[in-house]
Structure formats: structure tokens, C-alpha cells
Design a protein around this motif. Structure first.
Motif, PDB file in Angstrom:
ATOM      1  N   THR A  16      -7.963  -7.058  -6.358  1.00 39.52           N
ATOM      2  CA  THR A  16      -8.351  -5.727  -5.902  1.00 39.52           C
ATOM      3  C   THR A  16      -7.250  -5.145  -5.028  1.00 39.52           C
ATOM      4  OG1 THR A  16     -10.689  -6.328  -5.948  1.00 39.52           O
ATOM      5  CG2 THR A  16     -10.093  -4.389  -4.659  1.00 39.52           C
ATOM      6  N   VAL A  17      -6.854  -3.914  -5.306  1.00 38.30           N
ATOM      7  CA  VAL A  17      -5.793  -3.233  -4.562  1.00 38.30           C
ATOM      8  C   VAL A  17      -6.367  -1.969  -3.936  1.00 38.30           C
ATOM      9  CG1 VAL A  17      -3.529  -2.124  -4.697  1.00 38.30           C
ATOM     10  CG2 VAL A  17      -4.030  -4.121  -6.126  1.00 38.30           C
ATOM     11  N   ASN A  18      -6.235  -1.821  -2.632  1.00 38.20           N
ATOM     12  CA  ASN A  18      -6.731  -0.624  -1.956  1.00 38.20           C
ATOM     13  C   ASN A  18      -5.672   0.467  -1.905  1.00 38.20           C
ATOM     14  OD1 ASN A  18      -9.327  -1.726  -1.406  1.00 38.20           O
ATOM     15  ND2 ASN A  18      -8.458  -2.894   0.292  1.00 38.20           N
ATOM     16  N   ASN A  19      -4.619   0.250  -1.148  1.00 41.54           N
ATOM     17  CA  ASN A  19      -3.553   1.247  -0.991  1.00 41.54           C
ATOM     18  C   ASN A  19      -2.435   0.958  -1.981  1.00 41.54           C
ATOM     19  OD1 ASN A  19      -1.720   3.134  -0.147  1.00 41.54           O
ATOM     20  ND2 ASN A  19      -1.253   2.131   1.801  1.00 41.54           N
ATOM     21  N   THR A  20      -2.147   1.894  -2.877  1.00 41.20           N
ATOM     22  CA  THR A  20      -1.121   1.671  -3.897  1.00 41.20           C
ATOM     23  C   THR A  20       0.233   2.278  -3.528  1.00 41.20           C
ATOM     24  OG1 THR A  20      -1.719   3.683  -5.101  1.00 41.20           O
ATOM     25  CG2 THR A  20      -2.877   1.655  -5.705  1.00 41.20           C
ATOM     26  N   GLY A  21       0.337   2.902  -2.374  1.00 42.93           N
ATOM     27  CA  GLY A  21       1.578   3.573  -1.991  1.00 42.93           C
ATOM     28  C   GLY A  21       2.570   2.648  -1.319  1.00 42.93           C
ATOM     29  N   PHE A  22       3.741   3.201  -0.994  1.00 37.70           N
ATOM     30  CA  PHE A  22       4.758   2.449  -0.274  1.00 37.70           C
ATOM     31  C   PHE A  22       4.211   1.961   1.068  1.00 37.70           C
ATOM     32  CE2 PHE A  22       8.038   5.006  -2.719  1.00 37.70           C
ATOM     33  CZ  PHE A  22       8.516   3.917  -3.427  1.00 37.70           C
ATOM     34  N   ALA A  23       4.820   0.921   1.599  1.00 36.66           N
ATOM     35  CA  ALA A  23       4.426   0.410   2.912  1.00 36.66           C
ATOM     36  C   ALA A  23       4.639   1.492   3.972  1.00 36.66           C
ATOM     37  CB  ALA A  23       5.239  -0.836   3.258  1.00 36.66           C
ATOM     38  N   LYS A  24       3.703   1.622   4.875  1.00 32.58           N
ATOM     39  CA  LYS A  24       3.795   2.665   5.894  1.00 32.58           C
ATOM     40  C   LYS A  24       4.824   2.327   6.964  1.00 32.58           C
ATOM     41  CE  LYS A  24      -0.937   4.380   5.375  1.00 32.58           C
ATOM     42  NZ  LYS A  24      -2.248   4.612   6.049  1.00 32.58           N
ATOM     43  N   HIS A  25       4.940   1.062   7.298  1.00 28.96           N
ATOM     44  CA  HIS A  25       5.833   0.651   8.379  1.00 28.96           C
ATOM     45  C   HIS A  25       6.997  -0.144   7.799  1.00 28.96           C
ATOM     46  CE1 HIS A  25       2.839   2.072  11.174  1.00 28.96           C
ATOM     47  NE2 HIS A  25       1.927   1.343  10.563  1.00 28.96           N
ATOM     48  N   ARG A  26       8.142   0.515   7.699  1.00 26.03           N
ATOM     49  CA  ARG A  26       9.326  -0.123   7.149  1.00 26.03           C
ATOM     50  C   ARG A  26      10.410  -0.182   8.215  1.00 26.03           C
ATOM     51  NH1 ARG A  26      10.325   3.500   1.977  1.00 26.03           N
ATOM     52  NH2 ARG A  26       9.083   5.005   3.130  1.00 26.03           N
TER      53      ARG A  26
END
Length: 293
Positions: free
Chosen positions: A268-278
Motif C-alpha cells: 500500500t502506497v499513500n504519498n506517491t510524490g517526491f520526498a518532501k524533505h531532501r
């Protein structure tokens, strides 16, 4: 230029004896990896190079990596071809350094080789522990930039674990290389013949910057159906690619050896976007006795 053949596989995800593999696999990961090497020998593919592009072991200790190194040495002799590896997100860098390399101080495992007047770069895109996404730190990017400028006319091929972003992979951004732009800025204007990755557990081919081909090989351990961005289905599978390079051009054929029809697990995947904290790419410290010599 003579034909140059590469066997490319990824995500072997081997486990120590007595340790259950990730997902409920019907075949042990060790059996699947051996199937690949046996198939290469049986069909007399005669590779010039074999590359394992990350996620070599799961929960591996230094001893596990040392035994894995010995196993690959045996397969290298059996197939009469050198075997190179890079690290993936599931690999333990400290255990790998101690067991596989016997060099515990290395911060990254990035290196370059020259074959038939072609440059091959092996990059370490493992980010931090417990992060699935990939990252290339400033020092490694600077090392790559320096080496590309040292041989601007030679055709370059790059192996790393994490794929680069593409429109078709937008729902997978949480798992891809997070600093694509910085890498592409370094590659721009150079003679790049292709980028080869793993990590997705399914095959993908696409262009970045309209000119650089990227190929993600299917996994040597499982196939993951990611058509539903939030609910992935896992199957037993064994796949590897054969990369044939001639006159600087690479062609790829996929060799699927096994695909189980049953769903053995789900993700199960919730957030599919790039990592917020890079992390920021502002650091420029020098690494003494590191891999970037």
C-alpha cells in the motif's frame, strides 16, 4: 568497435539462511539468482561484463556480504566475466563496506571502468537508512562531473539503482532518484550512451533530456504490478537483461525466466510524490581516501 555484451540484473534481495525473504516468495531468492547465472551459461551468452544494480541482500551482515562476494567470485570464474555491483536502498552500506570491500571508511561505492574505449560509471544512489528513494550527494556528482570532463569523447554508460523521473513513472516519484535535475545538468553535453537501473521490479524504457535512454531492468526476485498507484501486487518472478553495445549504440533484450501467476503479497502506497524533505547540495567537503580519487 567489437560487440560488447553485458548481463544486467537487479534486486536479487538475498537473505541469510533461516531468514524469511521480503514478501511471501515461493522460490528462495538464492534459487532465482542462480537461475540467471545458469541461463547465461546454458545459452552461451558469453558476456564481457555482468552488473548487479543494487538491493543485493536484505538485512545483510558483514559476514553475509563476505559470503556473497565469494559466491560472485565463483560465478565470475564460471562465466568467465567480471561481476560488478552497486548499492540499492535495501543494502546496508556499513555491512557492505566491511564484508564485501573490507574498507569500512568508504562513504560511497562509486567507481569507473574503461572497456573497449567506453567508460562505465557505477554510482551509489542509496540515500539514508529506511528511505526507499535514491539520492546522489554533491561529492559523488562532483566526482562524476570531473571524470566526464577528463574523457569528453568517450562513450559513457551509467549504472545505478534508482531510475530517473519520467512522465510514465510519475506515480512512482516517491521511489525514484530525488535529484534528477542535478544529475542531468552534469550529463548535459556529454557522450552518454545510456543509463541502466533497477529498483522498480518491472521493466521500463524511456528517454530523458530527449536524447539519453534509460532502461530499468525487471527484478531477479519479484515482479510488482504498480498499475494502481496506491495498491501494488507482488508476484514471484525472475528477469534479467542482455545489453549489447556495438559502435557505441546499446540494444537491450529482456530475458524473463519465471513469472508466478499468484499474488504473493501487496504493498500500500499513500504519498506517491517526491520526498518532501531532501538534503541541500551545498556541501563541497573533500573526502580523504574515499572512492572519488
Amino acid at each position: 568497435m567489437n560487440k560488447f555484451t553485458i548481463i544486467h540484473l537487479s534486486d536479487s534481495e538475498l537473505t541469510a539462511p533461516g531468514v524469511d525473504p521480503q514478501y511471501h516468495q515461493r522460490l528462495l531468492p538464492q534459487e532465482k539468482l542462480q537461475r540467471v547465472f545458469d541461463d547465461v551459461l546454458e545459452h552461451q551468452l558469453q558476456p564481457d561484463l555482468i552488473v548487479l544494480s543494487g538491493d543485493l541482500l536484505q538485512s545483510g551482515t558483514a559476514g553475509d556480504y563476505a559470503r556473497f562476494h565469494s559466491y560472485l567470485r565463483e560465478q565470475s570464474q564460471r562465466l568467465a566475466a567480471p561481476i560488478e555491483v552497486v548499492l540499492g536502498d535495501q543494502d546496508d552500506r556499513e555491512a557492505f563496506n566491511n564484508g564485501y570491500l573490507s574498507q569500512p571508511a568508504l562513504p560511497y561505492y562509486a567507481y569507473k571502468q574503461v572497456h573497449q574505449n567506453m567508460d562505465f560509471y557505477f554510482l551509489d544512489s542509496k540515500w539514508e537508512e529506511n528511505k526507499e528513494a535514491g539520492w546522489l550527494d554533491r561529492e559523488q556528482l562532483d566526482w562524476l562531473n570531473k571524470n566526464l570532463h577528463l574523457a569528453p569523447r568517450r562513450r559513457a554508460f551509467i549504472f545505478l539503482h534508482h531510475p530517473l523521473d519520467a512522465p510514465a513513472l510519475r506515480p512512482m516519484r516517491y521511489a525514484l532518484l530525488q535529484n534528477n535535475r542535478e544529475l542531468l545538468a552534469i550529463l548535459h553535453g556529454h557522450n552518454i550512451g545510456g543509463i541502466f537501473t533497477g529498483h522498480l521490479h518491472f521493466a521500463a524504457s524511456y528517454l530523458v533530456e530527449s536524447t539519453i535512454p534509460v532502461t530499468a531492468v525487471g527484478s531477479a526476485s519479484t515482479y510488482i504490478n504498480c498499475q494502481d498507484p496506491h495498491y501494488h501486487e507482488v508476484h514471484d518472478a525472475v528477469t534479467y537483461n542482455v545489453i549489447t553495445i556495438q559502435r557505441g549504440l546499446a540494444s537491450i533484450t529482456s530475458h524473463p525466466l519465471y513469472l508466478g501467476q499468484s499474488i504473493i503479497d501487496t504493498v500500500t502506497v499513500n504519498n506517491t510524490g517526491f520526498a518532501k524533505h531532501r538534503p541541500r547540495l551545498t556541501s563541497s567537503r573533500r573526502i580523504a581516501n574515499g572512492p572519488f580519487a
